[in-house]
Design a protein around this motif. Structure first.
Motif, PDB file in Angstrom:
ATOM      1  N   SER A 106       0.809  -1.221   0.000  1.00 31.69           N
ATOM      2  CA  SER A 106       0.000   0.000   0.000  1.00 31.69           C
ATOM      3  C   SER A 106       0.845   1.275   0.000  1.00 31.69           C
ATOM      4  O   SER A 106       0.342   2.352   0.292  1.00 31.69           O
ATOM      5  N   THR A 107       2.119   1.165  -0.314  1.00 32.17           N
ATOM      6  CA  THR A 107       2.978   2.350  -0.335  1.00 32.17           C
ATOM      7  C   THR A 107       4.036   2.205  -1.409  1.00 32.17           C
ATOM      8  O   THR A 107       4.359   1.082  -1.834  1.00 32.17           O
ATOM      9  N   ASP A 108       4.564   3.317  -1.841  1.00 34.36           N
ATOM     10  CA  ASP A 108       5.612   3.311  -2.858  1.00 34.36           C
ATOM     11  C   ASP A 108       6.985   3.619  -2.284  1.00 34.36           C
ATOM     12  O   ASP A 108       7.959   3.732  -3.031  1.00 34.36           O
ATOM     13  N   ALA A 109       7.060   3.747  -0.948  1.00 33.15           N
ATOM     14  CA  ALA A 109       8.344   4.050  -0.317  1.00 33.15           C
ATOM     15  C   ALA A 109       8.289   3.663   1.153  1.00 33.15           C
ATOM     16  O   ALA A 109       7.209   3.581   1.748  1.00 33.15           O
ATOM     17  N   ILE A 110       9.443   3.429   1.722  1.00 34.07           N
ATOM     18  CA  ILE A 110       9.538   3.209   3.170  1.00 34.07           C
ATOM     19  C   ILE A 110       9.214   4.534   3.849  1.00 34.07           C
ATOM     20  O   ILE A 110       9.699   5.592   3.428  1.00 34.07           O
ATOM     21  N   PRO A 111       8.374   4.569   4.901  1.00 34.41           N
ATOM     22  CA  PRO A 111       8.020   5.830   5.559  1.00 34.41           C
ATOM     23  C   PRO A 111       9.248   6.623   5.992  1.00 34.41           C
ATOM     24  O   PRO A 111      10.264   6.057   6.398  1.00 34.41           O
ATOM     25  N   ALA A 112       9.132   7.931   5.915  1.00 37.03           N
ATOM     26  CA  ALA A 112      10.264   8.807   6.250  1.00 37.03           C
ATOM     27  C   ALA A 112      10.663   8.690   7.716  1.00 37.03           C
ATOM     28  O   ALA A 112      11.819   8.950   8.063  1.00 37.03           O
ATOM     29  N   ALA A 132      12.393  -3.450  -5.331  1.00 41.37           N
ATOM     30  CA  ALA A 132      12.975  -2.172  -5.753  1.00 41.37           C
ATOM     31  C   ALA A 132      12.890  -1.132  -4.642  1.00 41.37           C
ATOM     32  O   ALA A 132      13.837  -0.364  -4.410  1.00 41.37           O
ATOM     33  N   ILE A 133      11.752  -1.091  -3.927  1.00 43.32           N
ATOM     34  CA  ILE A 133      11.586  -0.136  -2.823  1.00 43.32           C
ATOM     35  C   ILE A 133      12.607  -0.404  -1.728  1.00 43.32           C
ATOM     36  O   ILE A 133      13.274   0.519  -1.229  1.00 43.32           O
TER      37      ILE A 133
END
Length: 374
Positions: A106-112, A132-133
């Motif tokens: 449900s996300t395109d990146a690891i949370p900041a 890839a993420i």
């Protein structure tokens, strides 16, 4: 005055830069309250003073809690009530860190705000997008702890680890033991912590029992030199173990070490990889850091040991850049046992303590008195 508290409270007061924290003495131990129902004193079960004080000091020095995410969506153990890794999750929170779950679906990146990502016993593999993420995050100074599930086929996850110099091997760590009428296979691995990093030096000499299956790890030093990755073994299997490549269960012919086919000593089962770091562990820099263990059952409540939890907490503190200050701080259990004695045995003890010992002391006194007289 400065601190407001009830005089009836038994407290330890910690103060740092104008911030204060009260630690109640009652929080520093676990007690069994059942004896109190019979009018007896509660019984001490475990001392957790080091853990409570460390948590308080961390909260004063670092008021903002860091977030440790647990990856979900690939068969990893769930968090929350009834979690099979509830003990580990509880200890992480008591290190003044927040825990949360993360689904890459449900996300395109690891949370900041992700200070550390933990992957425990994935049963299914990452997909290409998730791979890839994760790969991109690791190259951008991500901090990752991976506890592998040897029975699972996870080639994409393995390729992420291999790109950082740690390659999971297709083997099972085991040894044989001589039994009275046969030769047995021991699959519970004894691991010895190596003093190769700042946080493992504090645990030098500690051994961990790895329940369930364990696979060994290969460190790609040539790749590490090219990409400026510092690879270090953290835990090594005890001398008698080897990595068996023909590990099918219930083999009629048994198993034996085959040189050139199986993986011999030294056998690494936990390792770290620091990308773009420095050689001196005493210098903290913002760098990518990866810790991989070729086993996962030791993190579950059913198989958890103080030594295993100490290593896991020390690893997470290292990933949180707390490795210089903190090592394992799990509660230390207090062992209680009872002696069941017969009436005859109790009578002998009473005779010895009430007659024999006093009589012997009296005899020695008479002999000393006699020698002085003569």
């Amino acid at each position: 005055g400065k601190y407001r508290f009830n005089n009836a409270d038994s407290l330890i007061i910690l103060d740092c830069d104008g911030r204060s924290r009260f630690v109640n003495i009652g929080e520093m131990a676990d007690f069994d309250m059942r004896p109190a129902a019979q009018g007896e004193e509660p019984r001490l079960i475990a001392f957790r003073g080091e853990q409570v004080l460390t948590s308080a000091m961390i909260s004063l020095q670092h008021p903002d809690s860091k977030v440790v995410y647990f990856l979900q969506g690939h068969g990893e153990p769930a968090l929350g009530p009834g979690s099979p890794v509830a003990i580990l999750a509880d200890y992480i929170q008591k290190q003044n860190a927040k825990i949360d779950v993360l689904s890459l679906a449900s996300t395109d990146a690891i949370p900041a705000d992700a200070a550390v990502l933990v992957i425990i016993a994935p049963k299914f593999d990452l997909d290409e997008r998730e791979k890839a993420i994760l790969s991109a995050w690791l190259k951008l100074r991500g901090r990752l702890l991976v506890l592998l599930e040897p029975g699972s086929q996870t080639p994409r996850l393995a390729s992420v680890l291999a790109a950082n110099g740690i390659v999971p091997r297709d083997d099972r760590v085991l040894r044989t033991i001589k039994l009275p009428f046969a030769t047995g296979i021991l699959r519970e691995v004894t691991g010895e912590i190596l003093p190769t990093t700042e946080f493992t030096r504090r645990l030098e000499g500690t051994t961990i029992l790895f329940a369930g299956a364990t696979q060994s790890l290969q460190l790609e030093q040539e790749l590490a030199e090219k990409q400026k990755i510092r690879l270090r073994p953290l835990i090594q299997a005890a001398e008698e173990f080897w990595g068996e490549t023909n590990y099918a269960p219930n083999q009629a012919q048994g198993v034996r070490y085959d040189d050139g086919v199986d993986h011999g000593q030294p056998l690494t089962i936990a390792a770290s990889a620091d990308r773009d770091g420095v050689e001196d562990d005493r210098v903290e820099v913002q760098t990518s850091r990866l810790i991989v263990v070729g086993s996962s059952q030791f993190a579950f409540d059913a198989s958890a040991t103080p030594q295993g939890l100490d290593f896991l907490l020390s690893s997470i503190n290292s990933l949180l850049d707390r490795g210089k200050q903190l090592s394992g701080v799990t509660a230390k259990s207090v062992t209680h046992f009872a002696l069941n004695l017969t009436d005859d045995q109790l009578g002998r003890i009473a005779m010895f303590t009430m007659v024999v010992l006093p009589g012997f002391s009296a005899l020695i006194g008479i002999l000393v008195w006699w020698r002085r007289r003569t």
